[in-house]
Write an enzyme that holds these catalytic residues in place. Structure first.
Site, mmCIF file in Angstrom:
data_model
loop_
_atom_site.group_PDB
_atom_site.id
_atom_site.type_symbol
_atom_site.label_atom_id
_atom_site.label_comp_id
_atom_site.label_asym_id
_atom_site.label_seq_id
_atom_site.Cartn_x
_atom_site.Cartn_y
_atom_site.Cartn_z
ATOM 1 N N GLU A 486 -9.334 147.354 233.692
ATOM 2 C CA GLU A 486 -7.878 147.475 233.841
ATOM 3 C C GLU A 486 -7.178 147.111 232.537
ATOM 4 O O GLU A 486 -6.185 146.392 232.555
ATOM 5 C CB GLU A 486 -7.362 146.571 234.974
ATOM 6 N N ASN A 556 -7.917 152.357 231.259
ATOM 7 C CA ASN A 556 -6.556 151.895 231.046
ATOM 8 C C ASN A 556 -5.792 151.933 232.370
ATOM 9 O O ASN A 556 -5.944 152.870 233.141
ATOM 10 C CB ASN A 556 -5.939 152.856 230.019
ATOM 11 N N SER A 575 3.325 151.741 233.418
ATOM 12 C CA SER A 575 2.209 151.679 232.471
ATOM 13 C C SER A 575 1.617 153.048 232.168
ATOM 14 O O SER A 575 0.684 153.154 231.373
ATOM 15 C CB SER A 575 1.099 150.776 233.029
ATOM 16 N N GLU A 577 0.418 156.921 231.256
ATOM 17 C CA GLU A 577 0.387 157.850 230.124
ATOM 18 C C GLU A 577 1.238 159.075 230.423
ATOM 19 O O GLU A 577 1.584 159.833 229.523
ATOM 20 C CB GLU A 577 -1.055 158.267 229.827
#
Length: 986
Positions: A486, A556, A575, A577
């Site tokens: 994570e 990620n 968080s 992308e």
């Protein structure tokens, strides 16, 4: 004559044939929903005329997705009802209803009779309703309770995963439903709860990847409810992705007694295989046909792929090629604004396919098993998966552990034919050896040949788990693969480019969370992308090829914005992308560059962070991400020289004066050969709006569930997107569809509105089809801009009496963009580890071996006195020492002044940097056999904002003992000593 025509029509429409008495129907259409509890709703005669018509999957509180904080999502009772009629040809057949899942618990009724209860809120389940079906009109009714504190009725135990941090509560029948008809001799469904059946298991052994062949096995559980013994043979037909026959083979004839369940088997070698791989979702259809006296009586088609895996030497092997995992820890809800998780299958492919396009190769679904649609989607797009059971944090005991085991069992049985699953996760973290052994036994019983490792987060010293790894930090192993699960938990909105672009958001603007610096969860896209590069670089430094102990990579958190726990001002986590509508952020493009390969980038890549639309007088640092050795930057053709390289892939140009025109980055290798280039240009003033439909490969279906995803952009007179535009857009939709809308930062996140702004010049909206096909027109307008219009049409979907033949994922192609697994090695050996055969230490010599025992939960530490803060390693033979790699306690916050000698000659003298785990110290090459590492001064702790969980838990950075206040303490968790690659030292 009329009856014969009707039967013929049903045969054509439903695919019912006399040679195989089996049919699978889409059972999603024609439902009605009532929110609240009401008496008598289970009765067939109940009047539901006022209830809301819906097509499943449908969460009754879907509209709250991203509008409300996860803790405020509505809960309570909701009823679902549906009327349906079976075709006349179903007389005398078995009837099953399959649910891919609900949230949370449901009581199920058919024609007023209670048929079952399902409560765990995660797994698929089904009912045998043969004896409750009537000729003509049937009514199914379901009472759903999605209370946060729902308790299992038999045990009065709350489920561990009913958690308000990560498990967004989209209540009701939020996943697909199917109806199955079979003959009385049939292959069972993979629904252990409550049917106690395991279905068909397809797997391969004896792989020869180079020769493209493997031994294919099919095992199918068969039930005989015909009333007499039957001689049954199973024939297997294999067809490829082009629907061309590949192989046909049969097993032995088996006598199945009346009322008995038997396992039929068949196997054969299959050649010229296309192996499933990363970004190569090549799938076969394996059809198992039951025959009695040579006549087909039942057939089941399994869509699956074949791939070889291995987990050894600290590495992950796919089709004999080493893969360093890089991808995302994604919330299982994988939700979208105002519709939650219940999206059409093509949109799952679009979202999961973007992970692959960002060059992610693994998705670790978090805490609970994902729904079948996402699992099958990953098969098609070529995305590896880690599949959890159900949990919150840490290990549990008693009833809660039994609940978790039951979910794992059911999930394995249901999903074991999906090739994209390569890891089974037994818990979010730290499962005991006893419990891991129990989970492993479940895997070995129901999926012994699937090529899947079982483990969980942590498990760094486990003797049972087959993989592990911490949340944030770098782990290495020579045994089971360890990967970060994570990492990069920072947050930042797509709305904010950098400090110089409207609305001029600086890192850290916003409220604090539990006293933390707001910088880590209120970033802009520029700093967020830079941080992601820095984080990945630390794992990549310890990649395969860097020694005997290596990192297997990391994922990620998260890929897309999620309506789960958050730290910033907004009520969702940022968080991702990509944002909630899957519009890429700068992080997306950063990953495309640094992840473009199996271990190291294999194709040159380059990306300029940001845009080139600044105001006169702006001078700012510009950043380029590239896999090249050197990067040159040019503004309007004038070279600014080469950037300063850091963190493996980041090139910094500190003071670039903006000038209208273009900015170009060019990447070169170490010899000066150009490898790659990219350009960004200044756009003109905002002039117009542009609409683009993101197409469904099957066309927009008029089923009352399908969604159109439409993108709006603010463009200049030449049609170029204006990257700093923030205009408010008005949407007008006409035709047989419902405008759902999109989202943006602002009141209620602008969900469920017909007016919301673009961010960075772009936004998107969702439109839901009606059950009536027709033309749909979307018009967008904004002050001062030329409007745009998009015309779409929805396609008719055939259903008869509540049954449809087109399944949700029918016709969706496998995505094959990356091609088959390359036959070349994925890495080269960069250095060679030297074997240590003994140690001497200044103190605690009896524990000195812990500093090189391949166990990151143990260490050697001296007694706190500077004079004893040394340890000496004896090598197997005299060797040239070129590097020493260390994992030191409190690695994230402490610096250690060290001196390293080789046979008494100094090889290194300096201070270690803080890190996410390991630090490599380059040595002046010295030949010798004894390597001494000595602390030569007090260690120094630097101020470091420790990231905490929402619960307030501190994320540790070393062994259990905290040396934060120590001065003369040297604590080595792992030490590795290296020389040049073996082929260079010969």
């Amino acid at each position: 004559m009329t009856k014969r025509i009707t039967l013929l029509l049903l045969t054509i429409l439903f695919g019912i044939t006399t040679h195989a008495q089996r049919a699978k129907f889409n059972f999603n259409s024609g439902w009605k929903v009532y929110v609240g509890d009401t008496s008598g709703a289970a009765a067939p005669s109940f009047n539901d005329a006022a209830w809301k018509p819906v097509t499943l999957p449908y969460a009754w509180n879907e509209a709250e997705a991203f509008r409300k904080d996860i803790t405020e999502l509505s809960t309570g009772i909701a009823w679902y009802r549906k009327r349906f009629t079976l075709p006349a040809t179903a007389a005398g057949q078995k009837v099953f209803i399959e649910f891919e899942g609900i949230r949370q618990a449901g009581d199920f009724y058919l024609n007023g009779q209670h048929i079952g209860l399902h409560e765990n809120g995660v797994t698929a389940f089904g009912f045998d309703v043969t004896d409750k079906i009537v000729k003509g009109d049937n009514v199914i009714a379901v009472r759903i309770d999605n209370a946060w504190d729902y308790r299992e009725k038999a045990t009065n135990q709350k489920y561990q995963w009913e958690d308000k941090n990560f498990n967004a509560n989209y209540g009701g029948i939020n996943k697909n439903v199917y109806l199955h008809l079979t003959g009385k001799v049939y292959q069972t469904l993979p629904l252990f709860t409550p049917l106690q059946t395991t279905g068909t298991y397809v797997y391969a052994t004896d792989y020869d990847v180079a020769a493209r062949k493997a031994l294919l096995h099919v095992e199918s559980e068969v039930k005989n409810e015909s009333g007499r013994a039957q001689e049954v043979t199973m024939e297997v037909q294999v067809t490829d992705a082009s629907n061309k026959p590949v192989k046909t083979f049969s097993g032995k004839t088996v006598t199945v007694k009346a009322g008995e369940t038997a396992m039929l088997q068949a196997s054969a070698q299959v050649e010229n295989l296309h192996f499933w791989s990363w970004g190569y979702g090549y799938l076969y259809q394996v059809t198992s046909v039951l025959k009695i006296n040579g006549k087909p009586v039942d057939m089941v088609t399994t869509r699956t792929g074949f791939r070889k895996t291995d987990f050894k030497n600290g590495m992950i092997y796919l089709n004999d090629r080493v893969m360093m995992v890089h991808g995302y820890a994604q919330r299982t809800s994988n939700e979208w604004p105002s519709v939650g998780l219940s999206v059409p299958a093509w949109l799952s492919d679009y979202s999961n396919g973007l992970m692959v396009k960002s060059n992610g190769n693994l998705v670790r679904w978090m805490h609970i098993t994902p729904w079948k649609q996402d699992i099958e989607s990953c098969d098609r797009v070529g995305l590896l998966q880690a599949m959890p059971a159900g949990d919150a944090e840490a290990d549990v005991k008693g009833t809660r552990w039994e609940q978790r085991k039951a979910v794992m069992r059911d999930a394995i049985i249901y999903n074991r034919n999906n090739p994209s699953i390569v890891f089974y996760e037994s818990g979010n973290e730290s499962v005991s050896e006893e419990h891991m052994t129990e989970m492993k036994a479940i895997r070995d019983r129901y999926d012994p040949h699937g090529g899947r490792a079982i483990g969980s987060r942590e498990m760094l010293n486990s003797k049972v788990a087959e993989y592990g790894g911490e949340m944030l930090y770098t782990n290495k192993s020579a045994g089971i693969p360890l990967w970060a699960m994570e990492y990069s938990r920072d947050e930042g909105s797509r709305k904010y480019w950098d400090d110089y672009t409207p609305p001029y958001h600086k890192d850290g603007d916003g409220p604090q969370h539990k006293g933390q610096s707001a910088a880590v969860y209120n970033r802009n896209m520029e700093s967020h992308a830079i941080e992601n590069v820095k984080r990945w670089y630390e794992f990549w430094l310890e990649r395969p090829g860097t020694g005997k102990r290596v990192s297997a990579g990391g994922v990620n958190i998260v890929f897309s914005e999620t309506n789960t726990h958050h730290r910033g001002a907004e009520n969702y986590r940022r968080s991702g992308e990509v944002d909630a509508l899957r519009i890429p952020k700068e992080n997306f493009y950063a990953h495309q560059v640094i992840w473009n390969g199996w271990v190291s980038p294999e194709k040159p890549g380059i990306h300029i962070i940001g845009h080139w639309n600044y105001q006169p007088g702006v001078t700012k640092a510009m950043y380029v991400i590239s896999s090249a050795d050197k990067v040159e930057l040019k503004v309007n053709g004038q070279s600014l020289g080469f950037g300063a390289k850091s963190d493996g892939f980041l090139f910094t140009f500190p003071a670039v004066a903006w000038s209208a025109g273009s900015i170009t980055a060019v990447g070169f290798d170490s010899t000066g050969k150009q490898l790659c280039s990219t350009t960004k240009s200044t756009t003109g003033a905002p002039a117009a709006l542009k609409l683009t439909n993101i197409p469904n490969p099957r066309g927009w279906q008029a089923d009352g569930h399908d969604l159109a995803l439409v993108q709006v952009e603010v463009v200049d007179a030449q049609g170029n997107r204006v990257p700093d535009a923030l205009h408010t857009i008005r949407y007008a939709c006409t035709g047989p569809a419902t405008f759902i809308g999109g989202m943006a930062m602002g009141p209620d996140n602008y969900t469920l509105t017909n007016e919301f702004p673009v961010e960075g010049g772009v936004n998107r909206a969702l439109i839901r089809s009606a059950v009536r096909p027709g033309n749909v027109t979307l018009t967008v307008s904004a002050d001062g801009l030329k409007p745009a219009t998009l015309r779409l049409n929805t396609l008719p979907v055939a259903t008869v009496n509540g049954l449809g033949t087109k399944l949700p994922s029918d016709g969706l192609p496998g995505q094959l963009d990356k091609g088959p697994t390359p036959a070349t090695p994925s890495y080269t050996e960069l250095r060679t580890a030297l074997n240590i055969i003994g140690t001497t230490a200044g103190a605690n010599n009896d524990s000195a071996r812990r500093s090189y025992d391949d166990n990151e939960l143990s260490d050697w530490v001296n007694d706190g006195q500077l004079g004893t803060a040394w340890i000496e390693y004896e090598l197997e033979k005299e060797s040239l020492v070129t590097e020493v790699t260390l994992k030191l306690n409190n690695f994230k916050s402490r610096n250690y002044p060290l001196r390293i000698t080789v046979d008494g000659r100094e090889a290194f003298n300096g201070t270690t940097a803080r890190s996410l785990g390991y630090v490599t110290l380059p040595c002046k090459p010295q030949k010798g056999r004894k390597v001494r590492i000595q602390l030569v001064g007090s260690t120094r702790a630097e101020a470091e904002a420790q990231m905490t969980e929402v619960t307030g838990k501190k994320l540790d950075d070393g062994v259990a003992r905290n040396d934060a206040a120590a001065k003369g303490t040297l604590s080595i968790i792992e030490a590795e000593i290296y020389t040049l690659p073996s082929f260079k030292s010969k």
